[in-house]
Motif scaffolding. Sequence first.
Motif, mmCIF file in Angstrom:
data_model
loop_
_atom_site.group_PDB
_atom_site.id
_atom_site.type_symbol
_atom_site.label_atom_id
_atom_site.label_comp_id
_atom_site.label_asym_id
_atom_site.label_seq_id
_atom_site.Cartn_x
_atom_site.Cartn_y
_atom_site.Cartn_z
ATOM 1 N N VAL A 152 83.214 73.203 26.944
ATOM 2 C CA VAL A 152 82.153 72.637 26.122
ATOM 3 C C VAL A 152 81.912 71.169 26.457
ATOM 4 N N SER A 153 83.003 70.387 26.520
ATOM 5 C CA SER A 153 82.846 68.964 26.802
ATOM 6 C C SER A 153 83.903 68.532 27.811
ATOM 7 N N PRO A 154 83.557 68.083 28.977
ATOM 8 C CA PRO A 154 82.231 68.007 29.584
ATOM 9 C C PRO A 154 81.696 69.407 29.865
ATOM 10 N N ARG A 155 80.400 69.539 29.865
ATOM 11 C CA ARG A 155 79.775 70.859 29.995
ATOM 12 C C ARG A 155 79.810 71.310 31.457
ATOM 13 N N VAL A 156 80.883 72.014 31.807
ATOM 14 C CA VAL A 156 81.057 72.540 33.156
ATOM 15 C C VAL A 156 81.530 73.988 33.062
ATOM 16 N N VAL A 157 81.430 74.695 34.177
ATOM 17 C CA VAL A 157 81.865 76.082 34.252
ATOM 18 C C VAL A 157 82.922 76.192 35.348
ATOM 19 N N PHE A 158 84.017 76.863 35.032
ATOM 20 C CA PHE A 158 85.087 77.115 35.994
ATOM 21 C C PHE A 158 85.028 78.571 36.432
ATOM 22 N N LEU A 159 85.234 78.812 37.702
ATOM 23 C CA LEU A 159 85.527 80.147 38.207
ATOM 24 C C LEU A 159 86.999 80.102 38.587
ATOM 25 N N ILE A 160 87.815 80.868 37.895
ATOM 26 C CA ILE A 160 89.262 80.825 38.078
ATOM 27 C C ILE A 160 89.697 82.139 38.717
ATOM 28 N N PHE A 161 90.449 82.043 39.801
ATOM 29 C CA PHE A 161 90.911 83.226 40.512
ATOM 30 C C PHE A 161 92.420 83.372 40.350
ATOM 31 N N VAL A 162 92.929 84.598 40.521
ATOM 32 C CA VAL A 162 94.346 84.896 40.342
ATOM 33 C C VAL A 162 95.210 84.023 41.244
ATOM 34 N N SER A 163 94.737 83.705 42.434
ATOM 35 C CA SER A 163 95.508 82.923 43.398
ATOM 36 C C SER A 163 95.749 81.481 42.952
ATOM 37 N N GLY A 164 95.014 81.019 41.934
ATOM 38 C CA GLY A 164 95.139 79.638 41.485
ATOM 39 C C GLY A 164 94.035 78.749 42.024
ATOM 40 N N TYR B 133 92.202 86.851 26.944
ATOM 41 C CA TYR B 133 92.489 87.278 25.576
ATOM 42 C C TYR B 133 92.725 86.090 24.656
ATOM 43 N N ALA B 134 93.398 85.072 25.132
ATOM 44 C CA ALA B 134 93.701 83.904 24.299
ATOM 45 C C ALA B 134 92.484 83.002 24.096
ATOM 46 N N HIS B 135 91.577 82.956 25.080
ATOM 47 C CA HIS B 135 90.415 82.066 25.007
ATOM 48 C C HIS B 135 89.123 82.867 25.133
ATOM 49 N N SER B 136 88.987 83.924 24.346
ATOM 50 C CA SER B 136 87.835 84.816 24.481
ATOM 51 C C SER B 136 86.509 84.142 24.109
ATOM 52 N N ALA B 137 86.556 83.060 23.336
ATOM 53 C CA ALA B 137 85.317 82.356 22.983
ATOM 54 C C ALA B 137 84.735 81.602 24.177
ATOM 55 N N PHE B 138 85.592 81.199 25.115
ATOM 56 C CA PHE B 138 85.145 80.403 26.263
ATOM 57 C C PHE B 138 85.169 81.171 27.583
ATOM 58 N N ALA B 139 85.910 82.275 27.631
ATOM 59 C CA ALA B 139 86.158 82.943 28.905
ATOM 60 C C ALA B 139 85.598 84.357 28.918
ATOM 61 N N SER B 140 85.191 84.788 30.111
ATOM 62 C CA SER B 140 84.812 86.191 30.316
ATOM 63 C C SER B 140 85.380 86.635 31.657
ATOM 64 N N TYR B 141 85.893 87.872 31.670
ATOM 65 C CA TYR B 141 86.554 88.388 32.866
ATOM 66 C C TYR B 141 86.267 89.871 32.988
ATOM 67 N N GLU B 142 85.559 90.242 34.023
ATOM 68 C CA GLU B 142 85.254 91.630 34.340
ATOM 69 C C GLU B 142 85.702 91.899 35.774
ATOM 70 N N PRO B 143 86.952 92.303 35.986
ATOM 71 C CA PRO B 143 87.460 92.466 37.357
ATOM 72 C C PRO B 143 86.735 93.542 38.165
ATOM 73 N N GLU B 144 86.062 94.486 37.487
ATOM 74 C CA GLU B 144 85.313 95.507 38.209
ATOM 75 C C GLU B 144 84.046 94.929 38.835
ATOM 76 N N LEU B 145 83.508 93.863 38.209
ATOM 77 C CA LEU B 145 82.273 93.255 38.692
ATOM 78 C C LEU B 145 82.509 92.038 39.581
ATOM 79 N N PHE B 146 83.468 91.190 39.200
ATOM 80 C CA PHE B 146 83.735 89.938 39.922
ATOM 81 C C PHE B 146 85.211 89.605 39.757
ATOM 82 N N PRO B 147 85.901 89.216 40.837
ATOM 83 C CA PRO B 147 87.359 89.009 40.750
ATOM 84 C C PRO B 147 87.786 87.737 40.033
ATOM 85 N N GLY B 148 86.849 86.888 39.642
ATOM 86 C CA GLY B 148 87.210 85.633 38.995
ATOM 87 C C GLY B 148 86.897 85.619 37.519
#
Length: 189
Positions: free
Chosen positions: A106-118, A85-100
């Motif tokens: 943007v800079s550096p151009r990387v993608v994080f998969l973040i899980f509840v466990s940390g 909710y706070a970073h909706s421009a950078f983040a997407s979360y669909e727990p029904e489809l994927f748990p992460g």
Amino acid sequence: FNPRRFGAVIMRLREPRATALIFASGKICVTGIKSTHNATLASKRFNYIIGKIGFQPKDYMDFKVQNICGTADVGFPIRLEGLVYAHSAFASYEPELFPGLIYRLVSPRVVFLIFVSGKLVITGAKKESDLSLALTKLYPTLVEFKKTQITTTLSTTSNANQASTQQQQLQLQQGLLTDQGSAKQMEEV
């Protein structure tokens, strides 16, 4: 090698542990390497093996790293709903489809998969330094959305109710209270 199934030869090395996909066009994709140094070493070994078989590989290899993937554990659970909710421009979360949660930096151009466990998966980096820089940038945000254990008043109230019902049952067994109605009156006093 079965071209109907997959159009490349799969070759594996034990040291450094690597897998190569060798295509008919002459391109080689090396995967499963732990560092860029080992990637260059493995590609030279694959080049040597192809030369021993009878093919003429180029003297100069156009070698470049396309993708580096890494994992990390921040050591605390994360509130993914608040983060999305706070970073909706950078983040997407669909727990029904994927748990992460998928967080695109943007800079550096990387993608994080973040899980509840940390636990985190970082992918899309071109250099090893991009991985550490990206984690350094995102870490304060993750600390902001750290899950904290909150003791609710509901649980303490339910514990008090359990204790009072146990006390009432004990008094009923001892004969101090004659019926349930008097137990309610006793509770009000």
